[in-house]
Write a protein that holds these residues in place. Structure first.
Motif, short mmCIF file in Angstrom:
data_model
loop_
_atom_site.label_atom_id
_atom_site.label_comp_id
_atom_site.label_asym_id
_atom_site.label_seq_id
_atom_site.Cartn_x
_atom_site.Cartn_y
_atom_site.Cartn_z
N THR A 101 0.86 -1.19 0.00
CA THR A 101 0.00 0.00 0.00
C THR A 101 0.90 1.25 0.00
O THR A 101 0.74 2.13 0.82
CB THR A 101 -0.93 0.03 1.23
OG1 THR A 101 -0.12 -0.01 2.42
CG2 THR A 101 -1.91 -1.13 1.25
N SER A 108 0.28 -1.36 6.91
CA SER A 108 -0.74 -2.28 6.39
C SER A 108 -0.36 -3.73 6.66
O SER A 108 -1.23 -4.58 6.85
CB SER A 108 -0.91 -2.06 4.88
OG SER A 108 -1.37 -0.76 4.63
N ALA A 262 -7.10 1.20 9.67
CA ALA A 262 -6.66 1.78 8.40
C ALA A 262 -7.73 2.66 7.79
O ALA A 262 -8.93 2.47 8.03
CB ALA A 262 -6.31 0.65 7.42
N SER A 264 -8.46 5.23 3.96
CA SER A 264 -8.00 5.43 2.59
C SER A 264 -8.61 6.69 2.01
O SER A 264 -9.56 7.26 2.56
CB SER A 264 -8.41 4.23 1.71
OG SER A 264 -9.81 4.24 1.50
N ALA A 309 -7.50 9.90 4.89
CA ALA A 309 -7.10 8.53 5.27
C ALA A 309 -6.50 8.52 6.67
O ALA A 309 -6.76 7.60 7.46
CB ALA A 309 -6.11 7.97 4.25
N SER A 456 -3.30 8.03 -0.02
CA SER A 456 -4.23 6.99 -0.48
C SER A 456 -4.51 5.96 0.61
O SER A 456 -5.61 5.43 0.69
CB SER A 456 -3.69 6.30 -1.73
OG SER A 456 -2.47 5.65 -1.45
N HIS A 457 -3.50 5.66 1.41
CA HIS A 457 -3.66 4.70 2.51
C HIS A 457 -2.95 5.26 3.74
O HIS A 457 -1.84 5.78 3.63
CB HIS A 457 -2.98 3.36 2.23
CG HIS A 457 -3.37 2.69 0.96
ND1 HIS A 457 -2.97 3.15 -0.28
CD2 HIS A 457 -4.09 1.57 0.73
CE1 HIS A 457 -3.46 2.35 -1.21
NE2 HIS A 457 -4.14 1.39 -0.63
N THR A 459 -2.38 3.96 8.01
CA THR A 459 -2.75 3.11 9.14
C THR A 459 -2.35 3.80 10.45
O THR A 459 -1.40 4.60 10.48
CB THR A 459 -2.04 1.74 9.10
OG1 THR A 459 -0.64 1.93 9.24
CG2 THR A 459 -2.34 1.01 7.82
#
Lengths: 473, 196
Positions: A101, A108, A262, A264, A309, A456-457, A459
């Motif tokens: 990711t 992730s 998480a 996004s 995110a 975009s991602h 955690t």
């Protein structure tokens, strides 16, 4: 306007608690020509085993499934590198899977490992991440990183990911930084702090004793970002062992509870539509009504200035761990300081400060190990390992390294893992004469943020000493 | 591999027709350290990938004809009904229905402003844009999304009014065929091959 359903906003309820038992990491460097990737991975694994007085073979006997974080096959020129690493670690016939990711790959990987234990599938899992970014020239590396943007709409534009991020930095700089010299200096202070902390870390690749002026005089990458505002490109590996409660206490008498969540958002910043700000437990519905008045241009959320995110990862994870106010409830954090300005943005996304006021976390001295204004411990020290600016950004390993670092503080073993002269010698690095113990005294709870590119991602990983759990809210 | 040898592709009856070379290998070289110890080898090669635009093909073909196309969700049951997407989205991100193509060229000419920007001298390998690169993220009236592109003339500023220019003379059929210039720019100032 984007809206989210109650089902989408449900706070994850795991089937059983999950514990971090141990972790380890290799040396990190811009180039490590003397070692293959699997050698670095094994270095990390051996350190994790030794940390709990086990041999590698003894630790492997407990592992039931494996989670491998590796962002870019291109860099290593090896597809399915995860299978190769799994084989070299001698972990057949266990099930394993690769996770990617972008910059959040390390986080992730922990997320997947966490869920495997929480669900009951495995009682003990390996989360291992690595990256090998030294086998192509830097400009080709930049092209590979830019290939993680939209290949038709973004990558052809300069093949330079920093540029796709820099437009966000520019917007934040103008709207919330108000293009003030004082804000620019605050950005520089983060680079000075994190690179300075890296000096105390034998694993770190970019230690520097520098001043705010050094940062502000470093070459412009994309104004207001200068070279010393930007993170490192790295080689290295990090790992963590996660277990259920019974297995955790078989392996160690001091495991830590772990929560991972998480979030996004769109790969292209271009696609981001307006929405109401999802609120964290320490925020109120009216809090941001006048944000656009106080910061003209700042009323578009998340726009180009916030990371949805990151907000959502914190939204879920704080409630899983019972965190209400991160500054009060946590003892230290490791944030994804890919750029000094994105570090400031993240303070707001994860509620350390309200939107628009991120800079005060630095200016108050709260983010330091020792507050430079008071000489007392910082309220919420950040990035004591040196962060991505000073320690490393070996992408697949980064989020795991951050979590292991926090664990070492909570275990009270930070000095043991960073002071030993033999480790400095083994890594070919000179321990500074003014080496300082950065152990956060009495640390019981910490947070790591792992973040991909323009957001975009993301955690959020929270570690908690079992004797210092918070009530879930 | 010469340009003449380089692989070309056509699609006929739903199948790829390939002509020329799509990959080329070179002999590798050893890598030694200063003590004469073998450290590794180089792995040189050229590869040409084949990539389909699918439902986005009208957008990239439109640029070469001086058109800026977006899409619109016209599903009355969708919350995004009436939303225009530029970047062009084939499907609505909410209802996943097929969007309708809309011509945004006039809208872009009348009301495009710079939402944010950046200027840099640094690029990755394979860059073809002249340096310094000036990215502009352009917002349009009534459109919830913000398109990224590059400025060909002048110094970018937030709030600057810009107009699109298109590589109509020899299109590459990539996003590079679209660029932006400050409103009021003369035709003589824009790059060769581009038109308003």
């Amino acid at each position: 306007m984007i809206k989210f359903s109650d089902k989408q906003l449900k706070i994850p309820q795991m089937q059983r608690p999950v514990f971090l038992v141990t972790g380890g990491m290799s040396k990190f460097g811009r180039a490590v020509p003397e070692k293959r990737t699997e050698e670095l991975v094994i270095d990390a694994f051996v350190e994790a085993a030794e940390f709990i007085d086990k041999s590698s073979a003894e630790l492997k006997e407990y592992i039931h499934s494996c989670y491998y974080g590796h962002f870019a096959d291109h860099f290593g020129d090896q597809l399915l590198g995860e299978a190769l690493i799994h084989d070299r670690l001698g972990l057949d016939p266990l099930g394993n899977v690769g996770i990617k990711t972008g910059g959040a790959t390390g986080g992730s990987t922990l997320w997947e490992a966490f869920k495997a234990v929480a669900s009951g599938y495995s009682d003990c899992v390996l989360a291992m991440g690595w990256e090998r970014m030294d086998e192509v020239p830097t400009d080709e590396g930049n092209n590979y990183i830019a290939s993680a943007a939209d290949k038709d709409w973004e990558t052809p534009l300069g093949h330079i990911y920093t540029g796709y991020y820099a437009v966000m930095a520019q917007k934040y700089w103008q709207v919330f930084g108000k293009e003030e010299e004082s804000f620019r200096r605050t950005m520089a202070e983060i680079a000075v702090k994190n690179r300075g902390y890296a000096r105390m870390n034998p694993h770190a690749q970019g230690p520097m004793k520098i001043t705010v002026e050094d940062v502000m005089n470093s070459p412009v990458v994309a104004y207001p970002l200068r070279a010393l505002d930007c993170c490192l490109m790295s080689v290295g590996a990090a790992c963590a062992i996660l277990c259920d409660e019974k297995t955790a206490y078989e392996l160690t008498d001091n495991p830590l509870m772990i929560h991972v969540a998480a979030g996004s958002h769109t790969l292209r910043v271009a696609d981001r539509r307006n929405m109401e700000i999802p609120l964290l437990p320490n925020e109120s519905p009216d809090q941001y009504k006048d944000l656009g008045d106080r910061f003209p241009g700042g009323d578009r959320y998340p726009g180009f200035t916030g990371f949805l995110a990151a907000r959502m990862a914190a939204y879920y994870c704080y409630r899983m761990a019972g965190v209400v106010d991160p500054t009060e409830d946590l003892d230290l954090v490791e944030l994804h300081d890919a750029f000094t300005i994105s570090d400031i943005q993240t303070y707001e996304d994860i509620g350390i400060r309200p939107y628009g006021e991120g800079r005060t976390y630095v200016e108050s001295g709260d983010c330091y190990h020792t507050n430079p204004h008071t000489g007392k411990p910082g309220k919420l020290p950040s990035n004591l390992c040196g962060g991505l600016l000073g320690c490393m950004h070996a992408v697949g390993a980064t989020g795991i390294m951050q979590t292991v670092e926090i664990g070492q503080h909570i275990w009270g073993r930070w000095a043991e893992m960073h002071e030993d002269q033999s480790k400095w010698d083994r890594f070919g690095r000179t321990k500074p004469a003014d080496w300082t113990n950065l152990q956060v005294e009495g640390a019981n709870r910490g947070l790591a943020i792992s973040h991909a590119g323009v957001g975009s991602h993301v955690t959020a990983t929270i570690l908690v000493h079992p004797d210092h759990q918070l009530e879930r809210n | 591999m010469s340009t003449a040898e380089r692989g070309k592709v056509r699609v006929e009856k739903g199948r790829y027709r390939l002509d020329g070379k799509f990959h080329y290998g070179y002999p590798n070289d050893p890598i030694w350290n200063e003590d004469g110890k073998l450290m590794g080898v180089t792995n040189p090669r050229d590869v040409t990938h084949v990539h389909m635009y699918g439902g986005e093909a009208p957008f990239f073909e439109g640029l070469g004809k001086g058109k800026l196309l977006g899409t619109c969700c016209d599903n009355p049951d969708c919350e995004a009904d009436g939303s225009i997407f530029i970047p062009f989205r084939i499907h609505c991100p909410d209802c996943l229905g097929k969007n309708t193509i809309v011509d945004m060229t006039d809208t872009a000419r009348k009301g495009a402003t710079v939402h944010t920007f950046m200027t840099t001298e640094r690029t990755g390998a394979f860059n073809t844009l002249p340096k310094p690169i000036r990215f502009v993220n352009v917002e349009f009236e009534g459109v919830p999304t913000i398109l990224m592109g590059y400025l060909s003339v002048g110094k970018p500023e937030i709030g600057m009014k810009v107009v699109p220019i298109f590589n109509t003379a020899s299109p590459t059929y990539t996003i590079l065929d679209l660029s932006w210039v400050p409103d009021g720019t003369n035709e003589s100032e824009i790059p060769e091959g581009f038109t308003f």
